[in-house]
Design an enzyme around this catalytic site. Structure first.
Site, PDB file in Angstrom:
ATOM      1  N   HIS A 123       0.794  -1.214   0.033  1.00 43.63           N
ATOM      2  CA  HIS A 123       0.025  -0.119  -0.150  1.00 43.63           C
ATOM      3  C   HIS A 123       0.870   1.080   0.003  1.00 43.63           C
ATOM      4  CE1 HIS A 123      -3.650   2.376   0.728  1.00 43.63           C
ATOM      5  NE2 HIS A 123      -2.976   3.115   1.526  1.00 43.63           N
ATOM      6  N   ASP A 164     -14.868   3.956   6.887  1.00 42.57           N
ATOM      7  CA  ASP A 164     -13.727   4.801   6.219  1.00 42.57           C
ATOM      8  C   ASP A 164     -14.338   5.684   5.238  1.00 42.57           C
ATOM      9  OD1 ASP A 164     -10.688   5.497   6.175  1.00 42.57           O
ATOM     10  OD2 ASP A 164     -11.093   4.794   4.138  1.00 42.57           O
ATOM     11  N   ARG A 166     -13.601  14.057   6.490  1.00 46.80           N
ATOM     12  CA  ARG A 166     -12.384  14.766   6.729  1.00 46.80           C
ATOM     13  C   ARG A 166     -11.991  15.489   5.702  1.00 46.80           C
ATOM     14  NH1 ARG A 166      -8.868   9.626   7.141  1.00 46.80           N
ATOM     15  NH2 ARG A 166      -7.079  11.106   7.329  1.00 46.80           N
ATOM     16  N   SER A 191      -7.079   4.348   8.969  1.00 46.77           N
ATOM     17  CA  SER A 191      -7.668   4.386   7.541  1.00 46.77           C
ATOM     18  C   SER A 191      -7.011   3.296   6.595  1.00 46.77           C
ATOM     19  CB  SER A 191      -7.860   5.741   6.909  1.00 46.77           C
ATOM     20  OG  SER A 191      -7.997   6.004   5.418  1.00 46.77           O
ATOM     21  N   LYS A 235      -8.235  -0.981   5.793  1.00 42.85           N
ATOM     22  CA  LYS A 235      -8.742  -1.100   4.352  1.00 42.85           C
ATOM     23  C   LYS A 235      -7.653  -2.672   4.207  1.00 42.85           C
ATOM     24  CE  LYS A 235      -8.365   2.946   3.095  1.00 42.85           C
ATOM     25  NZ  LYS A 235      -8.366   4.270   2.674  1.00 42.85           N
TER      26      LYS A 235
HETATM   27  N1  URA Z   1      -4.724   6.983   2.460  1.00 45.13           N
HETATM   28  C1  URA Z   1      -5.896   6.465   3.012  1.00 45.13           C
HETATM   29  O1  URA Z   1      -6.121   5.450   2.510  1.00 45.13           O
HETATM   30  N2  URA Z   1      -6.299   7.250   4.065  1.00 45.13           N
HETATM   31  C2  URA Z   1      -5.748   8.290   4.392  1.00 45.13           C
HETATM   32  O2  URA Z   1      -6.330   8.825   5.370  1.00 45.13           O
HETATM   33  C3  URA Z   1      -4.882   8.793   3.800  1.00 45.13           C
HETATM   34  C4  URA Z   1      -4.166   8.328   2.674  1.00 45.13           C
END
Ligand code: URA
Length: 432
Positions: free
Chosen positions: A82, A161, A168, A183, A187
C-alpha cells in the site's frame, strides 16, 4: 454512553476507551451519530492525537464496520502493498506481476484517484476491456491459478472509512497521523492480507510533508500490524518530485510496461525491486530480503514479470495489443512541448502542483462523479538535479481537450531552475 461526552473527553486530551471508540464507529456506521458530532470528534483527534492503543482500537472498529474479505481459499501467504499516495505512483502495476512471477500470491484491491493523486484502478481502465470488478470466485481462482488478481475495493469494505474520509476531506481533518494510520490499516486488514509492505511517502506531493512525520506514521502502522498479527515493512520514500517521468492514466501504464521491459527509470525500478523483495520475504517465498531482491531482479531481466503482466491483464479481460504499439497507446489529440526559458539546474519540481496540472489536463477528478481522460497527463523530460539549457524541452502536455496557456504556465511554474547545481534526490530514504 453519550457522544458529546466522548467529544469533550478528547477535547480535554483524555485517552478514549475501546468501548467509547466502538460506540462512535458503530454510530457512524449505523448513522445514529450525526456528521457534525463526528466532525467535532475528528477535529479533537487532529488536535489532541491518539495513542497507539486508541489507534489500534479505532482500526479494529473500522475493520468491523463493513465486509471483511475471506482469502482463506487462496493457498499460501497473501501479501499486499500500500502506498500512502503520490503523483506518478505506478508501482502496483510493476510490483504485482514481479511478485506473482516469482511465486508470491498477490490478491490486491486498489482504489481510484481523487484530488492530485492517481488511483491504480483508473490507470488499469485505460487498457481496453480490463475488468476491475470480477466475481469473488473468479478473483480467488485467478490468484490460485496465476498468482495475481487486481480489483476494486468492494462497495462495503470498511464502510466507516468512506464516511469518515468524506467528512475529513471537507473539515480540514485529513492530515492526522492516527486517522491516516487507522484508515490505511483497516482497509488492508479487511482486504484479507497476511502481510503488508507499506510505501510511506513524504514531501510536497504527500500527506506527510517531512521525513520525521512520515517515520512516525510508518512506525504507528507497523505497531498496529504487530498487535493484529500482521507482518509489516515500511519503505519511506521521497515524494518531493513525482515518481518516474509519466503522470496520467495511459501514460503510467506505458511507463509500467517500459519498466517491465527493462526500459524504465532506474529509481522507479529500484523502488519496485526493493518492495518486491520484502513482499517475497513476507510471503514466505524466500527466507531473506537479499534473495527476494535478486529473484525480483531476475524476473525483470528474463522477461517473466512482463509475461506475467500480460497473463494477468488477459485474465481480467484486457486487450494486451497495446503493448505492441506503446507509442500509439499514449497518443492524445493535443500535445504541447513546453520549453525552458532559462539555463540552469532543476532545483525543485513541485509534485503537488504537477499532480494538479495533470488533473486540470483531464487526467483526474475534482469530484467522484467526474469522467477522466485516459490519455491526458504529462511526460517529464527533466527532473531535479538535471541541467537545463534554454529551449530544452521540460516536458510534454497531453490531452484530448485543447491545451491552454494557463495549463502551460501552470506546468512551467512547477519547475524551479537556478544556477545552483543540486544532487539528484535519493528516492528510498530508509526502510523500517
Ligand atoms: N490514504 C488512505 O487510505 N487514508 C488516509 O487517510 C490517507 C491516505
Amino acid at each position: 454512553m453519550r457522544i458529546v461526552e466522548i467529544i469533550e473527553r478528547k477535547r480535554d486530551g483524555k485517552v478514549l476507551t475501546k468501548a467509547e471508540i466502538d460506540f462512535w464507529i458503530d454510530g457512524v456506521t449505523h448513522k445514529t451519530i450525526p456528521d457534525y458530532q463526528t466532525s467535532a470528534l475528528l477535529m479533537a483527534i487532529v488536535l489532541k492525537g491518539m495513542n497507539l492503543e486508541e489507534t489500534t482500537y479505532l482500526t479494529e472498529a473500522m475493520v468491523k464496520s463493513g465486509d471483511v474479505i475471506d482469502l482463506s481459499n487462496i493457498d499460501g501467504i497473501k501479501v499486499d502493498k500500500h502506498s500512502t499516495g503520490g503523483v506518478g505512483d505506478k508501482t502496483s502495476m510493476i510490483i504485482s506481476p514481479i511478485v506473482a512471477s516469482c511465486g508470491g500470491k498477490v490478491a490486491k484491491m486498489s482504489g481510484r484517484g481523487l484530488g492530485h493523486t492517481g488511483g491504480t484502478l483508473d490507470k488499469l481502465e485505460s487498457i481496453e476491456g480490463y475488468q476491475v470488478e470480477i466475481p469473488n470466485k473468479q478473483f480467488i481462482d485467478q490468484v490460485n491459478n496465476i498468482n495475481i488478481a487486481l480489483v476494486g475495493q468492494t462497495g462495503n469494505l470498511v464502510y466507516a472509512d468512506k464516511v469518515l474520509y468524506a467528512l475529513r476531506d471537507v473539515t480540514g481533518t485529513v492530515e492526522s497521523l492516527p486517522l491516516i494510520a487507522a484508515s490505511v490499516m483497516s482497509k488492508k486488514i479487511a482486504g484479507g492480507a497476511d502481510a503488508i509492505v507499506l510505501d510511506v511517502k513524504f514531501g510536497e506531493g504527500a500527506f506527510m510533508k517531512d521525513v520525521d512525520s512520515a517515520k512516525k506514521l510508518a512506525q504507528t502502522m507497523i505497531n498496529i500490524g504487530e498487535r493484529l498479527d500482521k507482518k509489516i515493512t515500511a519503505l519511506l520514500t521521497n515524494m518531493n518530485q513525482p515518481l518516474g517521468y509519466h503522470i496520467g492514466n495511459a501514460l503510467e501504464v506505458y511507463e509500467s510496461v517500459k519498466t517491465l521491459k527493462n526500459e524504465g527509470p532506474k529509481d522507479l525500478e529500484e523502488l519496485c525491486l526493493v518492495a518486491s523483495g520484502y513482499m517475497l520475504l513476507h510471503g514466505g517465498v524466500v527466507s531473506d530480503f537479499e534473495t527476494g531482491y535478486k529473484r525480483a531482479k531476475t524476473s525483470l531481466e528474463d522477461g517473466s514479470a512482463l509475461a506475467k503482466f500480460k497473463e494477468w491483464i488477459r485474465a481480467q479481460g484486457g486487450d494486451t495489443g497495446f503493448m505492441d504499439d506503446l507509442e500509439g497507446f499514449i497518443d492524445a489529440k493535443y500535445r504541447v512541448e513546453v520549453k525552458a526559458e532559462v539555463t540552469g539546474y532543476v532545483n525543485d519540481l513541485k509534485a503537488l502542483e504537477l499532480g494538479m496540472t495533470s488533473l486540470h489536463l483531464g487526467a483526474g477528478r475534482s469530484t467522484v462523479e467526474d469522467d477522466i481522460d485516459m490519455k491526458a497527463g504529462i511526460i517529464l523530460n527533466k527532473k531535479v538535479g538535471d541541467k537545463v539549457e534554454a529551449e530544452d524541452i521540460l516536458g510534454v502536455l497531453l490531452s484530448n481537450e485543447p491545451i491552454t496557456e494557463s495549463h502551460i504556465k501552470e506546468f512551467k511554474d512547477t519547475f524551479i531552475i537556478s544556477n545552483t547545481e543540486v544532487d539528484k534526490p535519493k528516492l528510498i530514504e530508509f526502510v523500517l
